[in-house]
Scaffold this active site. Structure first.
Site, PDB file in Angstrom:
ATOM      1  N   HIS A  74       9.826   0.418   8.057  1.00  0.00           N
ATOM      2  CA  HIS A  74       9.127  -0.809   8.452  1.00  0.00           C
ATOM      3  C   HIS A  74       9.154  -1.890   7.370  1.00  0.00           C
ATOM      4  CE1 HIS A  74       7.256   1.429  11.789  1.00  0.00           C
ATOM      5  NE2 HIS A  74       6.953   2.357  10.912  1.00  0.00           N
ATOM      6  N   ASP A  75       8.614  -1.558   6.206  1.00  0.00           N
ATOM      7  CA  ASP A  75       8.319  -2.580   5.202  1.00  0.00           C
ATOM      8  C   ASP A  75       9.562  -3.192   4.579  1.00  0.00           C
ATOM      9  OD1 ASP A  75       5.681  -2.035   5.742  1.00  0.00           O
ATOM     10  OD2 ASP A  75       5.407  -0.732   4.005  1.00  0.00           O
ATOM     11  N   ASP A 117       0.844  -1.196   0.000  1.00  0.00           N
ATOM     12  CA  ASP A 117       0.000   0.000   0.000  1.00  0.00           C
ATOM     13  C   ASP A 117       0.879   1.246   0.000  1.00  0.00           C
ATOM     14  OD1 ASP A 117       0.978  -0.465   2.580  1.00  0.00           O
ATOM     15  OD2 ASP A 117      -0.803   0.354   3.573  1.00  0.00           O
ATOM     16  N   ASP A 145       6.969   1.192   1.872  1.00  0.00           N
ATOM     17  CA  ASP A 145       6.678   0.196   0.830  1.00  0.00           C
ATOM     18  C   ASP A 145       7.554   0.442  -0.389  1.00  0.00           C
ATOM     19  OD1 ASP A 145       3.698  -1.040   1.638  1.00  0.00           O
ATOM     20  OD2 ASP A 145       3.978   1.037   2.243  1.00  0.00           O
ATOM     21  N   ASN A 194      -2.223   2.770   3.571  1.00  0.00           N
ATOM     22  CA  ASN A 194      -1.623   4.068   3.838  1.00  0.00           C
ATOM     23  C   ASN A 194      -2.388   5.192   3.148  1.00  0.00           C
ATOM     24  OD1 ASN A 194       0.522   3.176   5.465  1.00  0.00           O
ATOM     25  ND2 ASN A 194       1.726   2.607   3.680  1.00  0.00           N
ATOM     26  N   PHE A 215      -0.845  -0.474  12.627  1.00  0.00           N
ATOM     27  CA  PHE A 215      -1.798  -0.024  11.606  1.00  0.00           C
ATOM     28  C   PHE A 215      -2.241  -1.129  10.653  1.00  0.00           C
ATOM     29  CE2 PHE A 215      -2.569   1.492   7.273  1.00  0.00           C
ATOM     30  CZ  PHE A 215      -3.675   2.297   7.487  1.00  0.00           C
ATOM     31  N   ASN A 216      -1.314  -1.879  10.054  1.00  0.00           N
ATOM     32  CA  ASN A 216      -1.684  -2.859   9.031  1.00  0.00           C
ATOM     33  C   ASN A 216      -2.673  -3.898   9.550  1.00  0.00           C
ATOM     34  OD1 ASN A 216      -0.086  -1.675   7.078  1.00  0.00           O
ATOM     35  ND2 ASN A 216       1.621  -3.101   7.333  1.00  0.00           N
ATOM     36  N   THR A 264       2.978  -6.002   2.807  1.00  0.00           N
ATOM     37  CA  THR A 264       3.464  -4.926   3.676  1.00  0.00           C
ATOM     38  C   THR A 264       2.381  -3.888   3.940  1.00  0.00           C
ATOM     39  OG1 THR A 264       4.404  -3.809   1.728  1.00  0.00           O
ATOM     40  CG2 THR A 264       5.877  -5.231   3.003  1.00  0.00           C
TER      41      THR A 264
END
Length: 309
Positions: free
Chosen positions: A238-239, A10, A15, A39, A164-165, A124
């Site tokens: 993060h991703d 996303d 990402d 996102n 969040f995800n 992700t």
């Protein structure tokens, strides 16, 4: 032979960097990029994926649009972190690459059902597309080598308990986590170790490619929102942690533990309940990421950026 992967995302600043990391690696082969609302709204995340694929030299890789809504909830987005477009900061050109005519879930199923070897899924964003895939096409499970996802953790960034995800579609996450497939979870406990401070940004900028310059712009914006919202001194990528694990499993240590996704609760909806002391008697179902190998991680991203346009 490179490991075949499908990236479900996303985009999203991190990402984008995850796609760059995988695209520049000789260890993995991106079979497709699929998009999900997260996102930003689905029309933005799909456009962003097309732009990133072009910048990464992935003109041959199909980009397919997926779910614009969670399984049973209304979509939530994160404009205060990623901007309305999902990729604020650098100037974004109109993509020349076209979106694939197939729905993301159908494309993924087609690739899996015709795969000569099992494919690793790398989601992700919210897990909506992966849940739909498992519900609509249960026969694909035999050709899924594993799922390496970014999400979850022992604390939250969208609520006190939820990352969040997972929060964005906890019902989908529950389906995926209970699927019986090999799952590796790069949650906040790990990804908050992947902080791109000044030293790391300088290292990446030194790759001296267009992708590296674009990454530097992404990190400037992302670092600003994380500082204003959470007081972070640097942006957590993060991703990229999930993508990194598909390239080299030595990038972080894991612990095989029972993990349950909470789908109801005033404060706990979307929580990944990690049974660290195995008090529930539930069989371990997730390899939970624990400690990031900083040297391997940053060198890996730098090396990938050097190989991109």
């Amino acid at each position: 032979m490179p490991k075949p992967i499908i990236m479900d995302c996303d985009p999203g600043h991190d990402d984008a960097i995850a796609i760059f990391l995988a695209a520049g690696s000789a260890e993995v082969d991106i079979q497709a990029i699929t998009t999900v609302s997260g996102n930003a709204l689905i029309e933005h995340t799909t456009r962003n994926a097309l732009i990133i694929a072009e910048k990464a030299g992935l003109g041959h890789v199909p980009v397919a649009e997926g779910a614009g809504e969670p399984l049973v909830r209304h979509a939530v987005t994160a404009p205060h972190i990623h901007g309305e477009s999902g990729l604020e900061g650098p100037a974004l050109p109109e993509p020349e690459k076209s979106v694939d005519s197939r729905h993301a879930v159908d494309l993924t199923a087609e690739l899996l059902l015709h795969a000569e070897e099992p494919i690793t899924l790398v989601p992700t964003g919210p897990l909506t597309n992966i849940a739909w895939l498992l519900k609509r096409y249960p026969a694909v499970k035999k050709n899924i080598a594993g799922i390496v996802l970014m999400g979850g953790g022992s604390y939250g960034n969208w609520s006190p308990a939820a990352e969040f995800n997972i929060y964005a579609d906890p019902e989908a996450a529950h389906i995926v986590f209970e699927s019986g497939l090999p799952i590796t979870m790069a949650g906040l406990d790990l990804t908050h170790q992947a902080l791109a401070g000044e030293e790391e940004k300088e290292l990446l900028r030194g790759a001296d490619t267009n992708a590296a310059a674009f990454t530097a712009e992404l990190l400037e914006y992302f670092a600003g929102t994380y500082h204003s919202l959470f007081g972070f001194s640097a942006a957590p990528i993060h991703d990229a942690c999930a993508a990194a694990f598909t390239i080299d499993e030595n990038v972080f240590a894991t612990e095989h533990l029972p993990v349950t996704v909470e789908t109801r609760g005033i404060y706990t909806t979307g929580m990944t309940v990690i049974d660290a002391l195995q008090t529930t008697g539930k069989a371990p179902n997730v390899h939970v990421a624990r400690e990031l190998n900083q040297e391997v991680f940053w060198k890996m991203i730098r090396s990938s950026l050097e190989r991109l346009p």
